[in-house]
Design a protein around this motif. Structure first.
Motif, PDB file in Angstrom:
ATOM      1  N   SER A  96       0.858  -1.174   0.000  1.00 38.77           N
ATOM      2  CA  SER A  96       0.000   0.000   0.000  1.00 38.77           C
ATOM      3  C   SER A  96       0.901   1.232   0.000  1.00 38.77           C
ATOM      4  O   SER A  96       2.087   1.131   0.330  1.00 38.77           O
ATOM      5  CB  SER A  96      -0.903  -0.010   1.240  1.00 38.77           C
ATOM      6  N   SER A  97       0.341   2.373  -0.356  1.00 42.90           N
ATOM      7  CA  SER A  97       1.152   3.590  -0.489  1.00 42.90           C
ATOM      8  C   SER A  97       1.051   4.492   0.732  1.00 42.90           C
ATOM      9  O   SER A  97      -0.038   4.703   1.269  1.00 42.90           O
ATOM     10  CB  SER A  97       0.696   4.382  -1.712  1.00 42.90           C
ATOM     11  N   TYR A 103      12.246  -6.040   7.490  1.00 41.02           N
ATOM     12  CA  TYR A 103      11.607  -4.756   7.778  1.00 41.02           C
ATOM     13  C   TYR A 103      10.121  -4.822   7.457  1.00 41.02           C
ATOM     14  O   TYR A 103       9.701  -5.540   6.565  1.00 41.02           O
ATOM     15  CB  TYR A 103      12.204  -3.646   6.902  1.00 41.02           C
ATOM     16  N   GLU A 104       9.377  -4.020   8.176  1.00 40.68           N
ATOM     17  CA  GLU A 104       7.991  -3.726   7.823  1.00 40.68           C
ATOM     18  C   GLU A 104       7.785  -2.230   8.025  1.00 40.68           C
ATOM     19  O   GLU A 104       8.139  -1.694   9.077  1.00 40.68           O
ATOM     20  CB  GLU A 104       7.009  -4.508   8.691  1.00 40.68           C
ATOM     21  N   ALA A 105       7.259  -1.583   7.007  1.00 42.67           N
ATOM     22  CA  ALA A 105       6.851  -0.178   7.123  1.00 42.67           C
ATOM     23  C   ALA A 105       5.336  -0.179   7.235  1.00 42.67           C
ATOM     24  O   ALA A 105       4.650  -0.797   6.409  1.00 42.67           O
ATOM     25  CB  ALA A 105       7.303   0.615   5.904  1.00 42.67           C
ATOM     26  N   ARG A 106       4.829   0.498   8.272  1.00 44.45           N
ATOM     27  CA  ARG A 106       3.388   0.489   8.527  1.00 44.45           C
ATOM     28  C   ARG A 106       2.879   1.894   8.844  1.00 44.45           C
ATOM     29  O   ARG A 106       3.529   2.635   9.569  1.00 44.45           O
ATOM     30  CB  ARG A 106       3.067  -0.445   9.693  1.00 44.45           C
ATOM     31  N   ARG A 107       1.710   2.197   8.301  1.00 44.35           N
ATOM     32  CA  ARG A 107       1.031   3.465   8.615  1.00 44.35           C
ATOM     33  C   ARG A 107       0.340   3.289   9.967  1.00 44.35           C
ATOM     34  O   ARG A 107      -0.270   2.251  10.234  1.00 44.35           O
ATOM     35  CB  ARG A 107      -0.004   3.800   7.544  1.00 44.35           C
ATOM     36  N   GLU A 152      -1.240  -0.359   9.590  1.00 48.97           N
ATOM     37  CA  GLU A 152      -1.522  -0.842   8.235  1.00 48.97           C
ATOM     38  C   GLU A 152      -0.224  -1.126   7.492  1.00 48.97           C
ATOM     39  O   GLU A 152       0.607  -0.242   7.321  1.00 48.97           O
ATOM     40  CB  GLU A 152      -2.333   0.204   7.474  1.00 48.97           C
ATOM     41  N   LEU A 153      -0.070  -2.344   7.011  1.00 44.17           N
ATOM     42  CA  LEU A 153       1.147  -2.742   6.317  1.00 44.17           C
ATOM     43  C   LEU A 153       1.278  -2.001   4.993  1.00 44.17           C
ATOM     44  O   LEU A 153       0.367  -2.009   4.172  1.00 44.17           O
ATOM     45  CB  LEU A 153       1.146  -4.258   6.070  1.00 44.17           C
TER      46      LEU A 153
END
Length: 157
Positions: free
Chosen positions: A68-69, A94-98, A120-121
Motif C-alpha cells: 500500500s502507499s 523490515y515492515e513499514a506500517r502506517r 496498516e502494512l
C-alpha cells in the motif's frame, strides 16, 4: 520467546513523495537504512563505532514488496529485526506500517521495541549484508570480533 521488533517512528515528508502524492518507491530502501541504523544504535552497535574497528557491513541484496502507499504527512513506523545471521552474513527484515495519531502517542519514544508490528502494512523488505574489513575482504565476525558476534546472537535468538 520470539525476537522483538525494533520500532522507529517517523512522519512522511513532502520531499519523499512523487507527482502522484505518494511516497516514491525508492524511498522505502532509504527508510530501511534509517531503520537498520536506529536498530544498531538501540542495541549499542553504532555503524560509526563498528567502522572505527575496521569493519564494514555492505549491502549485498535488497528486496522490497509494496502492499500500500504512504502519503505526505502520514505517520509511519519502521519495524526491524534480524532474520538470519552467521559469522559472515547478516539479514535484516523490515515492515513499514502506517499508524494513527493514537498509536503514535501510545507507542512513541518510550517504547523502542514491540512484540508484533502494528498498523496498516505498507511495505515489507529484507537486506542481506556481509562483514568485510577495510580492504573489502570477508571476515568471520566470530573470530575477529567475538564480543560483537555474541551480542548479535543474544539479540537474534
Amino acid at each position: 520467546m520470539a525476537q522483538e521488533w525494533h520500532q522507529h517512528q517517523m512522519r512522511v515528508q513532502y520531499k519523499d513523495t512523487d507527482q502522484m502524492g505518494v511516497v516514491h518507491h525508492g524511498n522505502y530502501i532509504t527508510w530501511f537504512e534509517v531503520a537498520r541504523t536506529e536498530w544498531m544504535r538501540h542495541f549499542d552497535m553504532s555503524y560509526h563505532a563498528i567502522e572505527e574497528e575496521g569493519l564494514l557491513l555492505p549491502v549485498l541484496d535488497v528486496n522490497a514488496v509494496y502492499k500500500s502507499s504512504a502519503r505526505f504527512d502520514d505517520l509511519v513506523v519502521l519495524f526491524t529485526r534480524i532474520e538470519q545471521y552467521s559469522p559472515i552474513r547478516l539479514v535484516f527484515e523490515y515492515e513499514a506500517r502506517r499508524i494513527t495519531e493514537e498509536d503514535w502517542k501510545a507507542n512513541g519514544l518510550n517504547h523502542a521495541t514491540a512484540d508484533e508490528p502494528y498498523g496498516e502494512l505498507l511495505t515489507t523488505g529484507k537486506t542481506t549484508h556481509m562483514w568485510v574489513n577495510k580492504e573489502w575482504k570477508p571476515v568471520k565476525l566470530r573470530k575477529t570480533h567475538p564480543e560483537l558476534y555474541e551480542k548479535i546472537q543474544r539479540i537474534a535468538d
